[in-house]
Design a protein around this motif. Structure first.
Motif, PDB file in Angstrom:
ATOM      1  N   ASP A   1      -6.571   6.035   8.523  1.00 54.53           N
ATOM      2  CA  ASP A   1      -7.073   6.919   7.636  1.00 54.53           C
ATOM      3  C   ASP A   1      -6.176   7.218   6.654  1.00 54.53           C
ATOM      4  O   ASP A   1      -4.763   7.001   6.588  1.00 54.53           O
ATOM      5  CB  ASP A   1      -7.843   8.189   8.203  1.00 54.53           C
ATOM      6  CG  ASP A   1      -6.783   8.882   9.140  1.00 54.53           C
ATOM      7  OD1 ASP A   1      -5.611   8.882   9.092  1.00 54.53           O
ATOM      8  OD2 ASP A   1      -7.248   9.588  10.080  1.00 54.53           O
ATOM      9  N   ARG A   2      -6.639   8.505   5.543  1.00 53.43           N
ATOM     10  CA  ARG A   2      -5.572   8.800   4.530  1.00 53.43           C
ATOM     11  C   ARG A   2      -4.485   9.478   5.229  1.00 53.43           C
ATOM     12  O   ARG A   2      -3.210   9.124   4.714  1.00 53.43           O
ATOM     13  CB  ARG A   2      -6.327   9.667   3.603  1.00 53.43           C
ATOM     14  CG  ARG A   2      -5.294  10.376   2.554  1.00 53.43           C
ATOM     15  CD  ARG A   2      -6.321  11.478   1.666  1.00 53.43           C
ATOM     16  NE  ARG A   2      -5.161  11.654   0.612  1.00 53.43           N
ATOM     17  CZ  ARG A   2      -4.889  13.088   0.836  1.00 53.43           C
ATOM     18  NH1 ARG A   2      -4.794  13.733   1.900  1.00 53.43           N
ATOM     19  NH2 ARG A   2      -3.798  13.495  -0.228  1.00 53.43           N
TER      20      ARG A   2
ATOM     21  N   LEU B   1       0.760  -1.282   0.059  1.00 52.51           N
ATOM     22  CA  LEU B   1      -0.156  -0.128   0.020  1.00 52.51           C
ATOM     23  C   LEU B   1       0.922   1.393  -0.326  1.00 52.51           C
ATOM     24  O   LEU B   1       0.651   2.121  -0.620  1.00 52.51           O
ATOM     25  CB  LEU B   1      -0.870  -0.082   1.300  1.00 52.51           C
ATOM     26  CG  LEU B   1      -2.159  -1.060   1.509  1.00 52.51           C
ATOM     27  CD1 LEU B   1      -2.773  -1.317   2.423  1.00 52.51           C
ATOM     28  CD2 LEU B   1      -2.973  -0.943   0.133  1.00 52.51           C
ATOM     29  N   VAL B   2       1.770   1.292   0.965  1.00 47.50           N
ATOM     30  CA  VAL B   2       2.799   2.396   0.674  1.00 47.50           C
ATOM     31  C   VAL B   2       3.378   2.643  -0.472  1.00 47.50           C
ATOM     32  O   VAL B   2       3.558   3.656  -1.052  1.00 47.50           O
ATOM     33  CB  VAL B   2       3.763   2.371   2.094  1.00 47.50           C
ATOM     34  CG1 VAL B   2       4.848   3.313   1.997  1.00 47.50           C
ATOM     35  CG2 VAL B   2       3.157   2.251   3.383  1.00 47.50           C
ATOM     36  N   ALA B   3       3.812   1.344  -1.166  1.00 46.58           N
ATOM     37  CA  ALA B   3       4.595   1.545  -2.364  1.00 46.58           C
ATOM     38  C   ALA B   3       3.633   2.149  -3.520  1.00 46.58           C
ATOM     39  O   ALA B   3       3.847   3.169  -4.307  1.00 46.58           O
ATOM     40  CB  ALA B   3       5.208   0.274  -2.769  1.00 46.58           C
TER      41      ALA B   3
ATOM     42  N   VAL C   1       4.014   6.971   4.168  1.00 45.17           N
ATOM     43  CA  VAL C   1       4.789   7.113   3.042  1.00 45.17           C
ATOM     44  C   VAL C   1       5.769   8.298   3.430  1.00 45.17           C
ATOM     45  O   VAL C   1       7.022   8.216   2.814  1.00 45.17           O
ATOM     46  CB  VAL C   1       3.866   7.845   1.876  1.00 45.17           C
ATOM     47  CG1 VAL C   1       4.396   8.458   0.734  1.00 45.17           C
ATOM     48  CG2 VAL C   1       2.747   6.611   1.396  1.00 45.17           C
ATOM     49  N   ALA C   2       5.467   9.250   4.281  1.00 46.80           N
ATOM     50  CA  ALA C   2       6.543  10.208   4.698  1.00 46.80           C
ATOM     51  C   ALA C   2       7.659   9.520   5.193  1.00 46.80           C
ATOM     52  O   ALA C   2       8.888  10.028   4.939  1.00 46.80           O
ATOM     53  CB  ALA C   2       5.989  11.345   5.613  1.00 46.80           C
TER      54      ALA C   2
ATOM     55  N   ARG D   1      -5.145   8.833  -2.849  1.00 49.68           N
ATOM     56  CA  ARG D   1      -6.261   8.647  -2.279  1.00 49.68           C
ATOM     57  C   ARG D   1      -6.494   7.153  -2.108  1.00 49.68           C
ATOM     58  O   ARG D   1      -5.890   6.333  -2.691  1.00 49.68           O
ATOM     59  CB  ARG D   1      -7.417   8.755  -3.423  1.00 49.68           C
ATOM     60  CG  ARG D   1      -7.486  10.384  -4.000  1.00 49.68           C
ATOM     61  CD  ARG D   1      -8.145  11.253  -2.991  1.00 49.68           C
ATOM     62  NE  ARG D   1      -8.115  12.471  -3.222  1.00 49.68           N
ATOM     63  CZ  ARG D   1      -7.866  13.488  -2.402  1.00 49.68           C
ATOM     64  NH1 ARG D   1      -7.621  13.151  -0.999  1.00 49.68           N
ATOM     65  NH2 ARG D   1      -7.911  14.791  -2.789  1.00 49.68           N
ATOM     66  N   VAL D   2      -7.052   6.830  -0.962  1.00 49.30           N
ATOM     67  CA  VAL D   2      -7.051   5.319  -0.548  1.00 49.30           C
ATOM     68  C   VAL D   2      -7.695   4.471  -1.329  1.00 49.30           C
ATOM     69  O   VAL D   2      -7.130   3.406  -1.748  1.00 49.30           O
ATOM     70  CB  VAL D   2      -7.835   5.500   0.770  1.00 49.30           C
ATOM     71  CG1 VAL D   2      -7.696   3.929   1.513  1.00 49.30           C
ATOM     72  CG2 VAL D   2      -6.935   6.320   2.057  1.00 49.30           C
ATOM     73  N   ARG D   3      -8.583   4.971  -2.022  1.00 46.76           N
ATOM     74  CA  ARG D   3      -9.317   4.058  -3.079  1.00 46.76           C
ATOM     75  C   ARG D   3      -8.325   3.631  -4.299  1.00 46.76           C
ATOM     76  O   ARG D   3      -8.200   2.572  -4.549  1.00 46.76           O
ATOM     77  CB  ARG D   3     -10.709   4.571  -3.597  1.00 46.76           C
ATOM     78  CG  ARG D   3     -11.378   3.800  -4.628  1.00 46.76           C
ATOM     79  CD  ARG D   3     -12.627   4.298  -4.943  1.00 46.76           C
ATOM     80  NE  ARG D   3     -13.692   4.515  -3.814  1.00 46.76           N
ATOM     81  CZ  ARG D   3     -14.431   3.538  -3.520  1.00 46.76           C
ATOM     82  NH1 ARG D   3     -14.205   2.264  -4.264  1.00 46.76           N
ATOM     83  NH2 ARG D   3     -15.280   3.486  -2.441  1.00 46.76           N
TER      84      ARG D   3
END
Length: 192
Positions: free
Chosen positions: A53-54, A15-17, A61-62, A32-34
């Motif tokens: 959450d987002r 997900l992070v990638a 990611v940061a 966007r999460v979706r």
């Protein structure tokens, strides 16, 4: 870049990638999460099993970006031909030029008034690296004596400002790196 879908391994990492890809393509607004879920090949609700959450996803990611940035800075300092602080500063500016959206995320999540708790250890490592370089440069006569934290702050202000001016388009993109080199050479010649 389209992923073939998540199949095995660590879903949070996948997900992070995917979020990092979106960041590189269009900035933090594009994450966007979706869409992250779609690129990772999972259901739209799957990310919420790992990120509240987002904002939590963007913080993760940061963290990846901060790790990448720290490695980039370490390599710049390690490959220095001349004053290491100049190389460190030029590395900072080059990172912003090559990864403007990542720099924007660092600016908002890491270099802002408050940092998420989970990013503080990585930021602390980067600060230790910088302070160590300052102390070594002071010892070698490349920087003036004084409080290493204050000298480091001055160096950060210079390169952060240059990087921000470049990312904002204030300096012409085709000459940005050359101008940054000239500015850093000017300060290196004065002992800063």
């Amino acid at each position: 870049m389209q992923r073939s879908g998540y199949h095995h391994g660590s879903l949070p990492s996948a997900l992070v990638a995917a979020a990092l890809e979106l960041l590189d393509e269009g900035g933090a607004e594009a994450v966007r999460v979706r869409e992250v879920a779609r690129r990772a090949g999972v259901s739209p609700g799957a990310p919420f099993r790992h990120f509240a959450d987002r904002e939590a996803l963007l913080t993760a990611v940061a963290g990846e970006v901060l790790e990448d940035f720290a490695a980039w800075q370490g390599e710049a300092a390690g490959a220095a031909e001349g004053p290491v602080m100049r190389a460190f500063g030029l590395g900072f500016v080059r990172y912003a030029i090559r990864h403007p959206h990542r720099f924007g995320l660092l600016r908002s999540r890491v270099f802002g008034a408050s940092q998420p708790e989970e990013l503080r250890p990585r930021l602390g490592e980067l600060e230790l690296l910088l302070n160590g370089l300052v102390v070594a440069a002071q010892r070698d006569g490349e920087l003036p004596p004084g409080d290493p934290e204050v000298v480091a702050l001055g160096a950060q202000a210079l390169v952060y400002g240059l990087a921000q001016m470049i990312v904002d388009g204030f300096l012409p993109a085709e000459r940005a790196e050359s101008l940054a080199e000239q500015v850093l050479n000017t300060y290196a010649a004065t002992g800063y």
